[in-house]
Design a protein around this motif. Structure first.
Motif, PDB file in Angstrom:
ATOM      1  N   SER A   1       0.836  -1.193   0.000  1.00 39.27           N
ATOM      2  CA  SER A   1       0.000   0.000   0.000  1.00 39.27           C
ATOM      3  C   SER A   1       0.871   1.244   0.000  1.00 39.27           C
ATOM      4  O   SER A   1       2.014   1.227   0.443  1.00 39.27           O
ATOM      5  CB  SER A   1      -0.890  -0.038   1.236  1.00 39.27           C
ATOM      6  N   SER A   2       0.298   2.348  -0.459  1.00 37.89           N
ATOM      7  CA  SER A   2       1.014   3.612  -0.411  1.00 37.89           C
ATOM      8  C   SER A   2       0.820   4.280   0.943  1.00 37.89           C
ATOM      9  O   SER A   2       1.382   5.326   1.214  1.00 37.89           O
ATOM     10  CB  SER A   2       0.458   4.544  -1.496  1.00 37.89           C
ATOM     11  N   ILE A   3      -0.007   3.647   1.769  1.00 39.27           N
ATOM     12  CA  ILE A   3      -0.395   4.280   3.033  1.00 39.27           C
ATOM     13  C   ILE A   3       0.270   3.579   4.209  1.00 39.27           C
ATOM     14  O   ILE A   3       0.316   2.353   4.260  1.00 39.27           O
ATOM     15  CB  ILE A   3      -1.924   4.185   3.234  1.00 39.27           C
ATOM     16  N   ARG A   4       0.761   4.411   5.133  1.00 42.28           N
ATOM     17  CA  ARG A   4       1.244   3.869   6.402  1.00 42.28           C
ATOM     18  C   ARG A   4       0.452   4.554   7.500  1.00 42.28           C
ATOM     19  O   ARG A   4       0.291   5.768   7.468  1.00 42.28           O
ATOM     20  CB  ARG A   4       2.712   4.209   6.576  1.00 42.28           C
ATOM     21  N   VAL A   5      -0.030   3.781   8.443  1.00 39.08           N
ATOM     22  CA  VAL A   5      -0.861   4.353   9.516  1.00 39.08           C
ATOM     23  C   VAL A   5      -0.338   3.921  10.864  1.00 39.08           C
ATOM     24  O   VAL A   5       0.022   2.775  11.058  1.00 39.08           O
ATOM     25  CB  VAL A   5      -2.329   3.870   9.386  1.00 39.08           C
TER      26      VAL A   5
ATOM     27  N   GLU B   1     -10.465  -1.310  14.437  1.00 36.86           N
ATOM     28  CA  GLU B   1      -9.846  -1.060  13.136  1.00 36.86           C
ATOM     29  C   GLU B   1     -10.219   0.310  12.629  1.00 36.86           C
ATOM     30  O   GLU B   1     -11.336   0.781  12.841  1.00 36.86           O
ATOM     31  CB  GLU B   1     -10.321  -2.113  12.133  1.00 36.86           C
ATOM     32  N   ILE B   2      -9.260   0.969  11.964  1.00 35.02           N
ATOM     33  CA  ILE B   2      -9.607   2.188  11.244  1.00 35.02           C
ATOM     34  C   ILE B   2      -9.172   1.996   9.793  1.00 35.02           C
ATOM     35  O   ILE B   2      -8.236   1.259   9.508  1.00 35.02           O
ATOM     36  CB  ILE B   2      -8.947   3.459  11.816  1.00 35.02           C
ATOM     37  N   LYS B   3      -9.879   2.667   8.920  1.00 33.28           N
ATOM     38  CA  LYS B   3      -9.572   2.534   7.493  1.00 33.28           C
ATOM     39  C   LYS B   3      -9.251   3.909   6.937  1.00 33.28           C
ATOM     40  O   LYS B   3     -10.046   4.848   7.064  1.00 33.28           O
ATOM     41  CB  LYS B   3     -10.792   1.947   6.775  1.00 33.28           C
ATOM     42  N   VAL B   4      -8.071   4.016   6.330  1.00 34.44           N
ATOM     43  CA  VAL B   4      -7.673   5.277   5.702  1.00 34.44           C
ATOM     44  C   VAL B   4      -7.709   5.063   4.197  1.00 34.44           C
ATOM     45  O   VAL B   4      -7.134   4.100   3.699  1.00 34.44           O
ATOM     46  CB  VAL B   4      -6.237   5.664   6.141  1.00 34.44           C
ATOM     47  N   SER B   5      -8.403   5.942   3.482  1.00 34.35           N
ATOM     48  CA  SER B   5      -8.432   5.819   2.019  1.00 34.35           C
ATOM     49  C   SER B   5      -8.246   7.176   1.371  1.00 34.35           C
ATOM     50  O   SER B   5      -8.544   8.204   1.969  1.00 34.35           O
ATOM     51  CB  SER B   5      -9.741   5.202   1.513  1.00 34.35           C
TER      52      SER B   5
ATOM     53  N   VAL C   1      -8.363   9.394  -2.688  1.00 39.33           N
ATOM     54  CA  VAL C   1      -8.699   9.433  -4.110  1.00 39.33           C
ATOM     55  C   VAL C   1      -7.889  10.578  -4.691  1.00 39.33           C
ATOM     56  O   VAL C   1      -7.838  11.657  -4.090  1.00 39.33           O
ATOM     57  CB  VAL C   1     -10.197   9.754  -4.330  1.00 39.33           C
ATOM     58  N   ASP C   2      -7.251  10.360  -5.846  1.00 45.62           N
ATOM     59  CA  ASP C   2      -6.529  11.495  -6.420  1.00 45.62           C
ATOM     60  C   ASP C   2      -7.226  12.016  -7.670  1.00 45.62           C
ATOM     61  O   ASP C   2      -8.256  11.491  -8.090  1.00 45.62           O
ATOM     62  CB  ASP C   2      -5.045  11.173  -6.633  1.00 45.62           C
ATOM     63  N   ASN C   3      -6.640  13.086  -8.254  1.00 46.01           N
ATOM     64  CA  ASN C   3      -7.322  13.758  -9.366  1.00 46.01           C
ATOM     65  C   ASN C   3      -7.326  12.933 -10.644  1.00 46.01           C
ATOM     66  O   ASN C   3      -7.977  13.305 -11.606  1.00 46.01           O
ATOM     67  CB  ASN C   3      -6.713  15.145  -9.618  1.00 46.01           C
ATOM     68  N   LYS C   4      -6.596  11.821 -10.665  1.00 42.98           N
ATOM     69  CA  LYS C   4      -6.655  10.944 -11.833  1.00 42.98           C
ATOM     70  C   LYS C   4      -7.637   9.805 -11.594  1.00 42.98           C
ATOM     71  O   LYS C   4      -7.750   8.895 -12.413  1.00 42.98           O
ATOM     72  CB  LYS C   4      -5.263  10.357 -12.125  1.00 42.98           C
ATOM     73  N   GLY C   5      -8.303   9.823 -10.441  1.00 38.47           N
ATOM     74  CA  GLY C   5      -9.271   8.770 -10.140  1.00 38.47           C
ATOM     75  C   GLY C   5      -8.659   7.555  -9.480  1.00 38.47           C
ATOM     76  O   GLY C   5      -9.351   6.579  -9.204  1.00 38.47           O
ATOM     77  N   ALA C   6      -7.356   7.589  -9.212  1.00 33.96           N
ATOM     78  CA  ALA C   6      -6.726   6.446  -8.540  1.00 33.96           C
ATOM     79  C   ALA C   6      -7.087   6.480  -7.067  1.00 33.96           C
ATOM     80  O   ALA C   6      -7.313   7.542  -6.484  1.00 33.96           O
ATOM     81  CB  ALA C   6      -5.210   6.519  -8.708  1.00 33.96           C
ATOM     82  N   THR C   7      -7.144   5.297  -6.472  1.00 33.03           N
ATOM     83  CA  THR C   7      -7.473   5.252  -5.044  1.00 33.03           C
ATOM     84  C   THR C   7      -6.579   4.227  -4.360  1.00 33.03           C
ATOM     85  O   THR C   7      -5.982   3.372  -4.997  1.00 33.03           O
ATOM     86  CB  THR C   7      -8.931   4.804  -4.805  1.00 33.03           C
ATOM     87  N   ASP C   8      -6.517   4.327  -3.050  1.00 29.33           N
ATOM     88  CA  ASP C   8      -5.854   3.299  -2.264  1.00 29.33           C
ATOM     89  C   ASP C   8      -6.463   3.362  -0.883  1.00 29.33           C
ATOM     90  O   ASP C   8      -6.989   4.404  -0.475  1.00 29.33           O
ATOM     91  CB  ASP C   8      -4.337   3.548  -2.194  1.00 29.33           C
ATOM     92  N   SER C   9      -6.403   2.275  -0.160  1.00 31.19           N
ATOM     93  CA  SER C   9      -6.865   2.340   1.224  1.00 31.19           C
ATOM     94  C   SER C   9      -6.131   1.297   2.047  1.00 31.19           C
ATOM     95  O   SER C   9      -5.557   0.354   1.523  1.00 31.19           O
ATOM     96  CB  SER C   9      -8.381   2.147   1.306  1.00 31.19           C
ATOM     97  N   LEU C  10      -6.127   1.530   3.330  1.00 29.14           N
ATOM     98  CA  LEU C  10      -5.439   0.629   4.248  1.00 29.14           C
ATOM     99  C   LEU C  10      -6.232   0.541   5.539  1.00 29.14           C
ATOM    100  O   LEU C  10      -6.707   1.557   6.048  1.00 29.14           O
ATOM    101  CB  LEU C  10      -4.028   1.164   4.556  1.00 29.14           C
ATOM    102  N   THR C  11      -6.362  -0.659   6.051  1.00 37.15           N
ATOM    103  CA  THR C  11      -7.037  -0.832   7.341  1.00 37.15           C
ATOM    104  C   THR C  11      -5.969  -1.156   8.368  1.00 37.15           C
ATOM    105  O   THR C  11      -5.102  -2.001   8.129  1.00 37.15           O
ATOM    106  CB  THR C  11      -8.046  -1.984   7.245  1.00 37.15           C
ATOM    107  N   ALA C  12      -6.024  -0.474   9.509  1.00 38.01           N
ATOM    108  CA  ALA C  12      -5.023  -0.700  10.547  1.00 38.01           C
ATOM    109  C   ALA C  12      -5.715  -0.832  11.889  1.00 38.01           C
ATOM    110  O   ALA C  12      -6.822  -0.328  12.086  1.00 38.01           O
ATOM    111  CB  ALA C  12      -4.045   0.473  10.575  1.00 38.01           C
TER     112      ALA C  12
END
Lengths: 103, 78
Positions: free
Chosen positions: A3-7, A83-87, A89-100
């Motif tokens: 994931s691109s996300i670290r929580v 659990e919390i979920k961080v997600s 959305v960017d201006n190109k419509g790409a998304t990512d999310s991570l549950t921690a």
């Protein structure tokens, strides 16, 4: 896929402190590449954090937010082990999310 | 540059950061639902020395605080 996300979410008393770091170029669209062409704007527009199905934090970002954005916030009502979920959305419509889990 | 806002105002519903000399002045805006602490830390890019304004919406009213932040070498897009 990594994931691109670290929580990091830590429970302190009745408050959950959350820090999140996301890998993203956050290009403003105003910078030129070595060839002299403008690098198009590519940035996260919305970041959401949910806990127990409820949105506890919502960020609307523009191009001024730094590359690899870091954000820190806190909310009440969480508990260790939840659990919390961080997600995002960017201006190109790409998304990512991570549950921690809250520690 | 890192920026952090905390407030003791009650019933905060949103917080925003405005950088007056940036090409797009509204840098970031946050919704604070009930139960979320009205405090946010972030990092922003600045084009040049300008005023950074933190806006806090509390009880339907807008409050603000302004700080001048100097940009020394480089800045952004430079």
């Amino acid at each position: 896929m990594a994931s691109s996300i670290r929580v990091r979410a830590i429970q302190n008393g009745d408050v959950t402190d959350v820090q999140t770091l996301i890998q993203h170029p956050m290009d403003t669209g105003l910078v030129k590449d070595p060839k002299g062409e403008l690098i198009p704007a590519h940035f996260i527009q919305r970041l959401t954090c949910e806990h127990n199905g409820k949105t506890v934090f919502l960020a609307d970002w523009g191009t001024a937010v730094s590359k690899d954005p870091y954000v820190k916030f806190a909310f009440k009502g969480g508990a260790k082990g939840d659990e919390i979920k961080v997600s995002w959305v960017d201006n190109k419509g790409a998304t990512d999310s991570l549950t921690a889990k809250i520690q | 540059m890192p920026i952090a806002v905390t407030t003791t105002l009650p019933d905060v519903t949103s917080i925003a950061f405005v950088v007056s000399e940036n090409p797009f002045a509204l840098a970031a805006s946050y919704k604070i639902p009930e139960g979320t602490i009205p405090a946010v830390s972030n990092r922003l890019k600045m084009a040049k020395t300008s005023n950074v304004i933190a806006l806090v919406e509390s009880g339907g009213k807008l409050y603000s605080v302004t700080k001048e932040v100097k940009v020394t070498v480089g800045g952004c897009g430079g």
